[in-house]
Design a protein around this motif. Structure first.
Motif, PDB file in Angstrom:
ATOM      1  N   TYR A   1      -4.816  10.540  14.048  1.00 20.95           N
ATOM      2  CA  TYR A   1      -5.931  10.502  13.118  1.00 20.95           C
ATOM      3  C   TYR A   1      -5.416  10.751  11.709  1.00 20.95           C
ATOM      4  O   TYR A   1      -4.721  11.738  11.462  1.00 20.95           O
ATOM      5  N   LEU A   2      -5.738   9.850  10.783  1.00 21.40           N
ATOM      6  CA  LEU A   2      -5.405  10.037   9.367  1.00 21.40           C
ATOM      7  C   LEU A   2      -6.633  10.597   8.668  1.00 21.40           C
ATOM      8  O   LEU A   2      -7.719  10.011   8.740  1.00 21.40           O
ATOM      9  N   THR A   3      -6.465  11.719   7.999  1.00 19.09           N
ATOM     10  CA  THR A   3      -7.586  12.348   7.308  1.00 19.09           C
ATOM     11  C   THR A   3      -7.872  11.693   5.959  1.00 19.09           C
ATOM     12  O   THR A   3      -8.938  11.899   5.401  1.00 19.09           O
ATOM     13  N   ASN A   4      -6.930  10.917   5.436  1.00 19.74           N
ATOM     14  CA  ASN A   4      -7.080  10.166   4.183  1.00 19.74           C
ATOM     15  C   ASN A   4      -6.413   8.813   4.356  1.00 19.74           C
ATOM     16  O   ASN A   4      -5.611   8.626   5.267  1.00 19.74           O
ATOM     17  N   ASP A   5      -6.705   7.877   3.451  1.00 24.06           N
ATOM     18  CA  ASP A   5      -5.985   6.611   3.440  1.00 24.06           C
ATOM     19  C   ASP A   5      -4.517   6.883   3.126  1.00 24.06           C
ATOM     20  O   ASP A   5      -4.194   7.805   2.377  1.00 24.06           O
ATOM     21  N   LEU A   6      -3.637   6.064   3.693  1.00 23.29           N
ATOM     22  CA  LEU A   6      -2.207   6.187   3.443  1.00 23.29           C
ATOM     23  C   LEU A   6      -1.692   4.884   2.854  1.00 23.29           C
ATOM     24  O   LEU A   6      -1.766   3.835   3.496  1.00 23.29           O
ATOM     25  N   SER A   7      -1.198   4.917   1.625  1.00 19.93           N
ATOM     26  CA  SER A   7      -0.532   3.773   1.018  1.00 19.93           C
ATOM     27  C   SER A   7       0.960   4.006   1.141  1.00 19.93           C
ATOM     28  O   SER A   7       1.462   5.051   0.746  1.00 19.93           O
ATOM     29  N   TRP A   8       1.656   3.034   1.711  1.00 19.48           N
ATOM     30  CA  TRP A   8       3.087   3.185   1.944  1.00 19.48           C
ATOM     31  C   TRP A   8       3.747   1.816   1.867  1.00 19.48           C
ATOM     32  O   TRP A   8       3.088   0.788   1.897  1.00 19.48           O
TER      33      TRP A   8
END
Length: 63
Positions: free
Chosen positions: A3-10
């Motif tokens: 589960y990601l609690t925020n968006d992830l830009s990578w």
């Protein structure tokens, strides 16, 4: 489950930026997991919560 609690830009290749939206996933790329863990936005729902590092250090210093 991840589960990601925020968006992830990578950037998977060092040039292009991809965004993995906040939410629950079966799996995400390994490098994205490492980055999300370092940012503190990844929750692995299949494993127990991690032990706080500070608490571990206090116990070892007291002994």
């Amino acid at each position: 489950m991840i589960y990601l609690t925020n968006d992830l830009s990578w950037s998977p290749d060092g040039c292009n930026v991809e965004t993995i939206r906040q939410g629950e996933y079966e799996t995400i790329p390994h490098r994205a997991q490492e980055i999300a863990t370092n940012l503190g936005i990844l929750v692995n729902r299949d494993s127990p919560p991690p032990v706080e590092e500070k608490a571990s250090r206090k116990k070892s210093k007291q002994q």
